[in-house]
Design an enzyme around this catalytic site. Structure first.
Site, PDB file in Angstrom:
ATOM      1  N   GLY A  41       0.841  -1.202   0.000  1.00  0.00           N
ATOM      2  CA  GLY A  41       0.000   0.000   0.000  1.00  0.00           C
ATOM      3  C   GLY A  41       0.872   1.246   0.000  1.00  0.00           C
ATOM      4  O   GLY A  41       1.887   1.316   0.688  1.00  0.00           O
ATOM      5  N   ALA A  45      -0.010   6.074   5.071  1.00  0.00           N
ATOM      6  CA  ALA A  45       0.714   5.219   6.005  1.00  0.00           C
ATOM      7  C   ALA A  45       1.819   4.443   5.296  1.00  0.00           C
ATOM      8  O   ALA A  45       2.974   4.424   5.749  1.00  0.00           O
ATOM      9  CB  ALA A  45      -0.251   4.265   6.702  1.00  0.00           C
ATOM     10  N   GLY A  46       1.500   3.821   4.165  1.00  0.00           N
ATOM     11  CA  GLY A  46       2.482   2.987   3.466  1.00  0.00           C
ATOM     12  C   GLY A  46       3.628   3.794   2.887  1.00  0.00           C
ATOM     13  O   GLY A  46       4.802   3.444   3.062  1.00  0.00           O
ATOM     14  N   HIS A 267     -20.483   8.946   6.699  1.00  0.00           N
ATOM     15  CA  HIS A 267     -20.175  10.373   6.664  1.00  0.00           C
ATOM     16  C   HIS A 267     -21.436  11.166   6.327  1.00  0.00           C
ATOM     17  O   HIS A 267     -22.135  10.830   5.382  1.00  0.00           O
ATOM     18  CB  HIS A 267     -19.092  10.626   5.620  1.00  0.00           C
ATOM     19  N   ARG A 338     -19.397  13.064  13.188  1.00  0.00           N
ATOM     20  CA  ARG A 338     -20.048  12.509  12.001  1.00  0.00           C
ATOM     21  C   ARG A 338     -21.179  11.549  12.319  1.00  0.00           C
ATOM     22  O   ARG A 338     -22.219  11.583  11.665  1.00  0.00           O
ATOM     23  CB  ARG A 338     -18.991  11.785  11.160  1.00  0.00           C
ATOM     24  N   HIS A 409     -18.007   5.800   4.546  1.00  0.00           N
ATOM     25  CA  HIS A 409     -16.816   6.596   4.275  1.00  0.00           C
ATOM     26  C   HIS A 409     -15.529   5.974   4.808  1.00  0.00           C
ATOM     27  O   HIS A 409     -14.494   5.991   4.146  1.00  0.00           O
ATOM     28  CB  HIS A 409     -17.018   7.980   4.903  1.00  0.00           C
ATOM     29  N   GLU A 433      -5.566   3.118   8.064  1.00  0.00           N
ATOM     30  CA  GLU A 433      -6.960   2.696   8.210  1.00  0.00           C
ATOM     31  C   GLU A 433      -7.082   1.173   8.347  1.00  0.00           C
ATOM     32  O   GLU A 433      -8.073   0.670   8.882  1.00  0.00           O
ATOM     33  CB  GLU A 433      -7.776   3.187   7.007  1.00  0.00           C
ATOM     34  N   LEU A 449      -5.874  11.387   8.387  1.00  0.00           N
ATOM     35  CA  LEU A 449      -4.592  11.787   7.803  1.00  0.00           C
ATOM     36  C   LEU A 449      -3.538  11.816   8.898  1.00  0.00           C
ATOM     37  O   LEU A 449      -2.405  11.380   8.722  1.00  0.00           O
ATOM     38  CB  LEU A 449      -4.725  13.158   7.134  1.00  0.00           C
TER      39      LEU A 449
END
Lengths: 645, 246
Positions: A41, A45-46, A267, A338, A409, A433, A449
């Protein structure tokens, strides 16, 4: 069963991470070169993990199914990234960011992990500015902040409506630099198909070259999954078309635990569904709730006329509008989290106040902000979002209010990891995630993020070293070992089985059917009866899939239908686990709303006595899952009912 | 609406391609262009024929993965959007739509409408970044950047790397793509120390990969889904010349 010890370091909460770093094991530079790390990924993150590990001198191999690492779906994040910088002097602290995140997650996340996330948040902003991320700025040259849901401070940094894009391009730049330097090797258009375990440790992957269709073997002393969330189990979501659970599902089948799968985020502000042929839903950033006000008509007859096109929003006088979020939650107003905003929209639409032709939409109105600030200010803040809306819906949101409705979402659930982000399989780390760690039952806006980059830039480079320090004597294992052969054969058998069904229905047919079952029964409102029904229907759909699927083309070739089929096969198993997890959690918390468990006002009724735990599921064979529990202990904060009134 | 589609089909990079004609019926104007292709592919699968291969992912105009040359225009007959944001209301009943892949030597066709754009990654790898290691930073607000410069930088940084500029250009020039990255970094003080090195290496790579030169027709600017301005090409040229002579 595997060890569910979260390995939380000792000491007071605010000292745990520094205590960990002070005492962890490190790998010296000459040994780093001898160690291979696989990263799957290339999202925030990756990419950030691979770049940082490459800079340290490890030998990294990174994989993505897209044509370029810059395409990963982090790129679509719009609104912003949180940090506790307190630049506006509005009272923010690391503790407050930590507290808001725990509370926002409805007290279902691990205290130590969340504190560390808040602790490294400021370093992320420093890092990104150094990389040249063009964040929004004030006229005096300093960084600008805005507000997001679930917080009373302005701690969100942003780059117009393209914050995810700019942060990802920053990480992609760093990754590109390491590719050039030779520390990272990129395998684009490759999809991970299985994990290879040797002597109980993660030692490599089987990947499919999506251009040639060939299966390839790769060795690593450790494997990092940063493969994103599983929202596409609902078919329609804000995820990219290719986003999938397959890498996570394969490691789950090999012994990693899947935690809290029923914690999925709907969301509140997305463009409503418009037809059967629809393939995805488009998000309108939460940042719009800074200046947009959400409302529906107060009178049912007005709502009816709006639905029939006989009445325009602008013609409804102020006193006949119900700004239901401001009415129900005066303290947070339009900036409630949310889950709360989504349920409130559903409640109004179910009660008959919805405003588009399907009755499933509410207004998001900028009239007052445009009057107060001027059109140019609104355009500067949200111009690209307004343009996106107009291109899809063919309506000008400067003149008429937007129509929005909740959509799937983000997924808070994911592979269970300990404090080091390691799964129950030694040597298998999970970031972003794809893991479950930081957001509990509901993620706050602008925190995804933050978490992706925290994991990749500032956590994995430490915790991976702690693991790899004991691996320095392990030479690179040749990929002709039987474990690699066995894994590759398993993948080939599965792909051949899919190709050989030779039925008459397309992958999309099954995916859409699954999506309907999930949305209707495992979506915003869940109850025991519907969850049981969903499990039955998913099982029979899965059976039908393996009997009637049609895939054209060949196995040894570029074959997008085969790629999709492989992913949907896993979604058809995951869907059942999500429903099962929702069924065992007899409480409402965050995004998980069980209709049987609600207060008189229709808010979540949590049950801390019985459910203050992480549900970590173990795979026991096809359709068989066993739940294990990691109790959540809160030392620093008092667990309270979540109130935004 | 009912439509006739003339679509480029090509088995793989080595095979010769050709146009094949298809028909789709009852397409709603609110359907997106890629959803229309989904409908066609569903029809083909029903007939046990191989569906049309095309790149796409986010379907909200930001990942840059979708491409398609539609009726002679990259991303089709609407301005400032990508193919995935194009909706069928831009067409009318009875239209014939010609759909081709990006055509440029540095972007070879992989299959049908899918092309290989890894040349863009290779250009970025030459220096399209600020060389800073993780952790080697200073406090964010110690670097002050005027709002005007930050906005100009962001204008350029909005590039999604889709390749429409190259596809639109008769010379298959990548100057708008490279200019956008050069501008994004050149407008920021953090990018200054390695500016010369960056521009020389990126331009050399661009030439090596077979992208053509700019002859100032600005088709790239006209077709860019993110409205990247041609002034970025001017900035690229200025930076390049300064770096060459100093």
């Amino acid at each position: 069963m595997a060890d569910l010890n979260p390995k939380i370091p000792q000491g007071p909460l605010s000292q745990k991470w520094s205590h960990y770093k002070d005492h962890q094991n490190l790998v010296n530079p000459s040994n780093k070169r001898k160690l291979d790390i696989i990263v799957v990924g290339t999202g925030l993150a990756g990419a950030s993990a691979a770049a940082s590990l490459g800079e340290l001198g490890f030998n990294v191999k990174i994989f993505c199914y897209q044509d370029s690492p810059r395409r990963a779906h982090s790129i679509a994040a719009q609104g912003g990234i949180n940090a506790a910088k307190n630049y506006p002097n509005d009272g923010d602290t690391i503790y407050r960011l930590f507290y808001d995140t725990i509370k926002g997650g409805d007290y279902r996340s691990r205290e130590a992990n969340v504190y560390r996330l808040a602790e490294v948040s400021n370093a992320i902003i420093d890092q990104c500015v150094a990389q040249g991320v063009p964040f929004a700025r004030e006229y005096n040259g300093t960084l600008e902040n805005r507000s997001f849901g679930g917080a009373q401070v302005s701690r969100t940094f942003y780059a117009r409506g393209q914050t995810g894009q700019q942060l990802l391009l920053g990480a992609y730049g760093s990754l590109s630099r390491q590719i050039k330097a030779g520390t990272v090797t990129l395998y684009n258009r490759h999809e991970m198909m299985d994990l290879v375990i040797i002597d109980g440790k993660a030692r490599g992957i089987i990947a499919r070259n999506l251009i040639t269709g060939q299966l390839e073997r790769y060795f690593g002393h450790a494997v990092v999954l940063a493969t994103g969330g599983y929202g596409n189990v609902f078919y329609l979501s804000t995820n990219a078309m290719g986003s999938n659970v397959s890498a996570c599902w394969q490691v789950f089948k090999k012994g990693a635990y899947f935690a809290n799968p029923c914690f999925t985020q709907i969301h509140p502000t997305c463009i409503p569904v418009h037809g059967d042929y629809q393939s995805k839903l488009t998000l309108m950033s939460e940042s719009l709730r800074n200046d947009g006000r959400i409302w529906v008509p107060k009178k049912k007859e007005d709502a009816q006329k709006v639905r029939e096109g006989k009445l325009k929003a602008r013609d409804i006088p102020e006193e006949d509008r119900d700004y239901y979020l401001e009415r129900r939650y005066p303290a947070y107003g339009n900036l409630v989290p949310r889950d709360v905003a989504s349920r409130a929209a559903k409640e109004r639409c179910d009660a008959g106040y919805g405003v588009n032709e399907t009755g499933l939409a509410v207004f998001l109105d900028f009239e007052e902000s445009i009057k107060r600030l001027g059109k140019n200010v609104i355009e500067e803040r949200y111009g690209n979002l307004f343009q996106m809306y107009e291109k899809i819906v063919d309506e000008n949101p400067y003149e008429n209010p937007m129509m929005i409705y909740p959509a799937v979402h983000y997924t808070m659930g994911g592979i269970w990891v300990d404090y080091e982000l390691m799964s129950t399989i030694p040597g298998l780390f999970v970031a972003g995630e794809a893991n479950y760690s930081d957001h509990g039952a509901n993620r706050l806006g602008a925190s995804a993020l933050m978490q992706g980059l925290a994991d990749g830039y500032f956590i994995l480079p430490y915790t991976l070293q702690n693991y790899l320090a004991s691996e320095i004597k392990v030479p690179r294992i040749p990929t002709d070992r039987p474990e690699f052969t066995e894994a590759e054969n398993g993948v080939r058998n599965r792909l051949e089985k899919l190709m050989n069904i030779k039925g008459s229905l397309s992958v999309d047919h099954f995916h859409k059917e699954l999506g309907k079952i999930m949305w209707e029964n495992v979506g915003m409102g869940r109850n025991e009866q519907n969850l049981r029904k969903a499990i039955e229907r998913i099982r029979s759909l899965r059976e039908d899939f393996w009997k009637n699927l049609c895939i054209t083309g060949s196995i040894n070739d570029l074959n997008t239908e085969l790629e999709k089929a492989n992913r949907v096969a896993d979604f058809l198993e995951l869907g059942e686990l999500i429903a099962l997890d929702a069924l065992q959690r007899n409480e409402s918390c965050g995004g998980h709303f069980r209709e049987e468990y609600q207060t008189k006002e229709g808010e979540c009724l949590r049950n801390d006595q019985d459910y203050k735990y992480v549900a970590a599921w173990e795979f026991k064979g096809s359709g068989q899952f066993e739940v294990h529990k990691e109790p959540l202990q809160y030392e620093e904060i008092e667990v309270k009912q979540r109130v935004y009134k | 609406m009912d439509l006739t589609l003339k679509i480029w089909r090509q088995k793989d990079a080595k095979s010769k391609g050709k146009f094949v004609t298809y028909h789709v019926k009852d397409i709603s104007p609110t359907c997106s262009f890629l959803e229309m292709l989904d409908i066609l592919n569903e029809q083909l699968i029903q007939k046990n024929e191989e569906p049309v291969t095309f790149d796409h992912d986010c379907r909200e105009g930001i990942c840059g993965m979708c491409s398609l040359y539609i009726n002679g225009r990259p991303h089709g007959p609407d301005d400032a959007i990508t193919t995935c944001q194009l909706h069928m209301r831009k067409f009318k009943d009875g239209d014939t739509i010609v759909i081709e892949p990006w055509r440029a030597r540095p972007f070879p066709v992989i299959k049908d409408l899918m092309v290989d754009r890894s040349a863009f990654d290779k250009i970025i790898q030459e220096g399209g970044y600020i060389s800073v290691n993780t952790g080697a930073f200073t406090e964010a607000n110690s670097i002050l950047i005027s709002k005007e410069d930050a906005d100009l930088s962001m204008d350029a940084a909005a590039c999604i790397g889709c390749g429409a500029c190259v596809a639109a250009c008769k010379n298959a020039s990548a100057m708008l793509f490279v200019g956008a990255k050069i501008s994004h970094l050149a407008m920021l003080p953090q990018g200054a120390p390695e500016a010369k090195r960056r521009v020389l290496k990126m331009v050399a790579k661009m030439d090596e990969l077979g992208f053509g030169n700019c002859t100032n027709t600005y088709a790239c600017e006209a077709e860019c889904p993110k409205l990247i301005k041609r002034s970025n090409i001017a900035r690229l040229n200025r930076q390049f010349l300064t770096a060459k002579v100093s």
